[in-house]
Design a protein around this motif. Structure first.
Motif, PDB file in Angstrom:
ATOM      1  N   PHE A  33       0.857  -1.356  -0.019  1.00  0.00           N
ATOM      2  CA  PHE A  33       0.014   0.051  -0.134  1.00  0.00           C
ATOM      3  C   PHE A  33       0.830   1.233  -0.131  1.00  0.00           C
ATOM      4  O   PHE A  33       0.775   2.226  -0.925  1.00  0.00           O
ATOM      5  CB  PHE A  33      -0.928  -0.093   1.261  1.00  0.00           C
ATOM      6  CG  PHE A  33      -1.532   1.264   1.472  1.00  0.00           C
ATOM      7  CD1 PHE A  33      -2.789   1.625   0.552  1.00  0.00           C
ATOM      8  CD2 PHE A  33      -1.279   2.247   2.272  1.00  0.00           C
ATOM      9  CE1 PHE A  33      -3.413   2.670   0.844  1.00  0.00           C
ATOM     10  CE2 PHE A  33      -2.029   3.448   2.403  1.00  0.00           C
ATOM     11  CZ  PHE A  33      -3.247   3.698   1.784  1.00  0.00           C
ATOM     12  N   TRP A  34       1.736   1.180   0.995  1.00  0.00           N
ATOM     13  CA  TRP A  34       2.367   2.522   1.050  1.00  0.00           C
ATOM     14  C   TRP A  34       3.663   2.744  -0.170  1.00  0.00           C
ATOM     15  O   TRP A  34       3.986   4.030  -0.530  1.00  0.00           O
ATOM     16  CB  TRP A  34       3.370   2.523   2.464  1.00  0.00           C
ATOM     17  CG  TRP A  34       2.481   2.770   3.684  1.00  0.00           C
ATOM     18  CD1 TRP A  34       2.146   1.951   4.509  1.00  0.00           C
ATOM     19  CD2 TRP A  34       1.594   4.003   3.637  1.00  0.00           C
ATOM     20  NE1 TRP A  34       1.102   2.370   5.332  1.00  0.00           N
ATOM     21  CE2 TRP A  34       0.937   3.712   4.917  1.00  0.00           C
ATOM     22  CE3 TRP A  34       1.454   5.211   3.155  1.00  0.00           C
ATOM     23  CZ2 TRP A  34       0.149   4.604   5.405  1.00  0.00           C
ATOM     24  CZ3 TRP A  34       0.718   5.942   3.508  1.00  0.00           C
ATOM     25  CH2 TRP A  34      -0.060   5.945   4.888  1.00  0.00           C
ATOM     26  N   LYS A  35       3.982   1.665  -0.766  1.00  0.00           N
ATOM     27  CA  LYS A  35       4.947   1.741  -2.029  1.00  0.00           C
ATOM     28  C   LYS A  35       3.868   2.282  -2.961  1.00  0.00           C
ATOM     29  O   LYS A  35       4.374   3.252  -3.908  1.00  0.00           O
ATOM     30  CB  LYS A  35       5.244   0.077  -2.339  1.00  0.00           C
ATOM     31  CG  LYS A  35       6.146   0.113  -3.730  1.00  0.00           C
ATOM     32  CD  LYS A  35       6.572  -1.127  -3.830  1.00  0.00           C
ATOM     33  CE  LYS A  35       7.684  -1.171  -5.184  1.00  0.00           C
ATOM     34  NZ  LYS A  35       8.071  -2.558  -5.742  1.00  0.00           N
ATOM     35  N   ASN A  36       2.721   1.827  -3.034  1.00  0.00           N
ATOM     36  CA  ASN A  36       1.956   2.509  -4.141  1.00  0.00           C
ATOM     37  C   ASN A  36       1.600   3.968  -3.909  1.00  0.00           C
ATOM     38  O   ASN A  36       1.244   4.647  -4.747  1.00  0.00           O
ATOM     39  CB  ASN A  36       0.356   1.870  -4.137  1.00  0.00           C
ATOM     40  CG  ASN A  36       0.728   0.274  -4.795  1.00  0.00           C
ATOM     41  OD1 ASN A  36       1.470   0.140  -5.548  1.00  0.00           O
ATOM     42  ND2 ASN A  36      -0.214  -0.476  -4.327  1.00  0.00           N
ATOM     43  N   GLN A  37       1.729   4.370  -2.859  1.00  0.00           N
ATOM     44  CA  GLN A  37       1.929   5.812  -2.414  1.00  0.00           C
ATOM     45  C   GLN A  37       2.967   6.707  -2.647  1.00  0.00           C
ATOM     46  O   GLN A  37       3.098   7.920  -2.416  1.00  0.00           O
ATOM     47  CB  GLN A  37       1.153   6.228  -1.182  1.00  0.00           C
ATOM     48  CG  GLN A  37       0.016   5.355  -0.660  1.00  0.00           C
ATOM     49  CD  GLN A  37      -1.157   5.210  -1.599  1.00  0.00           C
ATOM     50  OE1 GLN A  37      -1.573   6.266  -2.134  1.00  0.00           O
ATOM     51  NE2 GLN A  37      -1.675   4.193  -1.885  1.00  0.00           N
ATOM     52  N   ARG A 225      -4.976  12.427  -2.270  1.00  0.00           N
ATOM     53  CA  ARG A 225      -4.456  11.460  -1.940  1.00  0.00           C
ATOM     54  C   ARG A 225      -2.875  11.796  -2.023  1.00  0.00           C
ATOM     55  O   ARG A 225      -2.165  11.313  -1.215  1.00  0.00           O
ATOM     56  CB  ARG A 225      -4.641  10.142  -2.849  1.00  0.00           C
ATOM     57  CG  ARG A 225      -3.914   8.810  -2.857  1.00  0.00           C
ATOM     58  CD  ARG A 225      -4.465   7.849  -3.572  1.00  0.00           C
ATOM     59  NE  ARG A 225      -5.763   7.563  -3.294  1.00  0.00           N
ATOM     60  CZ  ARG A 225      -6.537   6.719  -3.812  1.00  0.00           C
ATOM     61  NH1 ARG A 225      -6.022   5.784  -4.964  1.00  0.00           N
ATOM     62  NH2 ARG A 225      -7.826   6.451  -3.823  1.00  0.00           N
ATOM     63  N   LYS A 226      -2.295  12.794  -2.956  1.00  0.00           N
ATOM     64  CA  LYS A 226      -1.114  12.985  -2.918  1.00  0.00           C
ATOM     65  C   LYS A 226      -0.434  13.756  -1.786  1.00  0.00           C
ATOM     66  O   LYS A 226       0.550  13.747  -1.315  1.00  0.00           O
ATOM     67  CB  LYS A 226      -0.925  13.774  -4.276  1.00  0.00           C
ATOM     68  CG  LYS A 226      -0.996  12.980  -5.511  1.00  0.00           C
ATOM     69  CD  LYS A 226      -0.631  13.978  -6.638  1.00  0.00           C
ATOM     70  CE  LYS A 226      -0.618  12.937  -7.964  1.00  0.00           C
ATOM     71  NZ  LYS A 226      -0.445  13.844  -9.250  1.00  0.00           N
ATOM     72  N   GLU A 227      -1.620  14.909  -1.344  1.00  0.00           N
ATOM     73  CA  GLU A 227      -1.250  15.363  -0.044  1.00  0.00           C
ATOM     74  C   GLU A 227      -1.095  14.850   1.092  1.00  0.00           C
ATOM     75  O   GLU A 227      -0.345  14.882   1.825  1.00  0.00           O
ATOM     76  CB  GLU A 227      -2.328  16.478   0.028  1.00  0.00           C
ATOM     77  CG  GLU A 227      -2.235  17.683  -1.019  1.00  0.00           C
ATOM     78  CD  GLU A 227      -3.254  17.322  -2.240  1.00  0.00           C
ATOM     79  OE1 GLU A 227      -3.580  16.125  -2.565  1.00  0.00           O
ATOM     80  OE2 GLU A 227      -3.695  18.299  -2.892  1.00  0.00           O
ATOM     81  N   PHE A 228      -1.978  13.653   1.174  1.00  0.00           N
ATOM     82  CA  PHE A 228      -1.905  12.819   2.257  1.00  0.00           C
ATOM     83  C   PHE A 228      -0.566  12.255   2.464  1.00  0.00           C
ATOM     84  O   PHE A 228      -0.016  11.938   3.465  1.00  0.00           O
ATOM     85  CB  PHE A 228      -3.161  11.909   2.080  1.00  0.00           C
ATOM     86  CG  PHE A 228      -3.290  10.805   3.583  1.00  0.00           C
ATOM     87  CD1 PHE A 228      -3.587  11.024   4.548  1.00  0.00           C
ATOM     88  CD2 PHE A 228      -3.077   9.371   2.867  1.00  0.00           C
ATOM     89  CE1 PHE A 228      -3.534  10.157   5.547  1.00  0.00           C
ATOM     90  CE2 PHE A 228      -3.120   8.687   3.986  1.00  0.00           C
ATOM     91  CZ  PHE A 228      -3.535   8.732   5.349  1.00  0.00           C
ATOM     92  N   ALA A 229      -0.308  11.362   1.202  1.00  0.00           N
ATOM     93  CA  ALA A 229       0.973  10.835   1.103  1.00  0.00           C
ATOM     94  C   ALA A 229       2.028  11.616   1.689  1.00  0.00           C
ATOM     95  O   ALA A 229       3.131  11.278   2.420  1.00  0.00           O
ATOM     96  CB  ALA A 229       1.333  10.190  -0.070  1.00  0.00           C
ATOM     97  N   ARG A 230       2.207  12.878   1.303  1.00  0.00           N
ATOM     98  CA  ARG A 230       3.189  14.034   1.583  1.00  0.00           C
ATOM     99  C   ARG A 230       3.146  14.275   2.981  1.00  0.00           C
ATOM    100  O   ARG A 230       4.212  14.429   3.735  1.00  0.00           O
ATOM    101  CB  ARG A 230       2.934  15.240   0.692  1.00  0.00           C
ATOM    102  CG  ARG A 230       4.194  16.066   0.967  1.00  0.00           C
ATOM    103  CD  ARG A 230       4.236  17.409  -0.196  1.00  0.00           C
ATOM    104  NE  ARG A 230       3.016  17.945  -0.184  1.00  0.00           N
ATOM    105  CZ  ARG A 230       2.093  18.115  -1.061  1.00  0.00           C
ATOM    106  NH1 ARG A 230       2.184  17.302  -1.933  1.00  0.00           N
ATOM    107  NH2 ARG A 230       1.175  18.832  -0.814  1.00  0.00           N
ATOM    108  N   TYR A 231       1.975  14.511   3.676  1.00  0.00           N
ATOM    109  CA  TYR A 231       1.643  14.690   4.814  1.00  0.00           C
ATOM    110  C   TYR A 231       2.255  13.680   5.889  1.00  0.00           C
ATOM    111  O   TYR A 231       2.981  13.602   6.878  1.00  0.00           O
ATOM    112  CB  TYR A 231       0.193  14.859   5.195  1.00  0.00           C
ATOM    113  CG  TYR A 231       0.046  15.505   6.784  1.00  0.00           C
ATOM    114  CD1 TYR A 231       0.284  16.509   7.273  1.00  0.00           C
ATOM    115  CD2 TYR A 231      -0.786  14.477   7.477  1.00  0.00           C
ATOM    116  CE1 TYR A 231      -0.221  16.654   8.481  1.00  0.00           C
ATOM    117  CE2 TYR A 231      -1.186  14.765   8.690  1.00  0.00           C
ATOM    118  CZ  TYR A 231      -0.787  15.652   9.498  1.00  0.00           C
ATOM    119  OH  TYR A 231      -1.096  16.159  10.425  1.00  0.00           O
TER     120      TYR A 231
END
Length: 277
Positions: A33-37, A225-231
């Motif tokens: 999951f985190w790799k996909n993000q 989603r992109k902002e969430f991964a960056r956060y």
């Protein structure tokens, strides 16, 4: 031993194997999951340890020294101090005589089956966060995000033969908790949930705060989603015992998502209503 875990147990060996099967499945899904993000994780240096007690009484007896009387109100926990997950067999009446891979359905038919799955996955998700670089052990990480991610992964799937089918589904129990608390006016403000942790230890607001944490995490993943991964990646840098961290993650949240407390309240109200139309 499994590939990534050591299961220490006083339950039946088959139940310990079943727990090992579940946490290994979570481990694969979590890293994928985190790799996909685009947020690669570190591999744990040592096997992760899950302690499985034979019943509720044994769980309370052994864990009371660390947790205190709070052990009465929990079904399992992950300790950042010891780095151990503690759970117990909530389904002792089931005859677990066949291969653990085939009796998940029997566990799910038990009154406590759904809670058994959710608790194991939830606490193991906390453990993975603290051993993969997503979160630093003993760092003052925001509770809403730590719990929100764990609940995001724990979501039970009673239609699946193993009771859990990865992540990203609507957590019906948490959604229900939120809608009821919102109707009754028992939700802490979103500003309080995001900026401090007091609501999570307040018996009046705790159920609502946890449900809000799931909803906020789910919303950010679905809509930003992109902002969430960056956060999440930014907060992974918070070090243990960093006394300045609270101010950092408060300002980081609203800056990253470009929202204020008022706009996020309205966004989440509309988002949650979309599930019940």
């Amino acid at each position: 031993r499994t590939q990534n875990y050591v299961i220490v147990y006083e339950s039946s060996r088959d139940f310990a194997k079943w727990c090992g099967m579940f946490v290994e499945r979570l481990h694969r899904t979590y890293y994928a999951f985190w790799k996909n993000q685009r947020l690669p994780l570190e591999e744990s240096e040592f096997p992760l340890v899950v302690v499985v007690y034979k019943n509720r009484r044994s769980f309370e007896t052994h864990c009371r020294e660390e947790v205190g009387e709070g052990v009465i109100g929990i079904l399992g926990y992950y300790s950042q101090h010891s780095n151990l997950v503690h759970v117990y067999d909530m389904t002792p009446t089931i005859q677990k005589v066949n291969s653990p891979s085939v009796w998940s359905a029997a566990v799910l038919r038990h009154t406590n089956g759904e809670r058994q799955v959710a608790t194991l996955v939830h606490e193991a998700a906390h453990q993975l966060a603290c051993n993969s670089g997503l979160q630093q052990r003993l760092a003052p990480y925001p509770v809403w995000l730590s719990e929100g991610i764990a609940m995001f992964f724990e979501t039970p799937d009673l239609g699946h033969q193993k009771g859990w089918n990865g992540i990203g589904s609507v957590h019906r129990q948490k959604l229900s908790d939120f809608l009821v608390a919102q109707r009754d006016g028992r939700c802490p403000t979103w500003n309080d949930v995001i900026q401090n942790n007091d609501a999570f230890t307040d018996t009046e607001f705790a159920i609502a705060a946890y449900s809000q944490s799931w909803l906020l995490t789910y919303y950010l993943y679905k809509k930003k989603r992109k902002e969430f991964a960056r956060y999440v990646q930014q907060l992974a840098e918070i070090r243990p015992f960093d006394r300045t961290a609270n101010e950092k993650f408060k300002s980081t949240f609203f800056r990253t998502f470009q929202m204020d407390a008022g706009s996020i309240a309205e966004e989440l109200r509309q988002f949650s209503q979309g599930f019940v139309r």
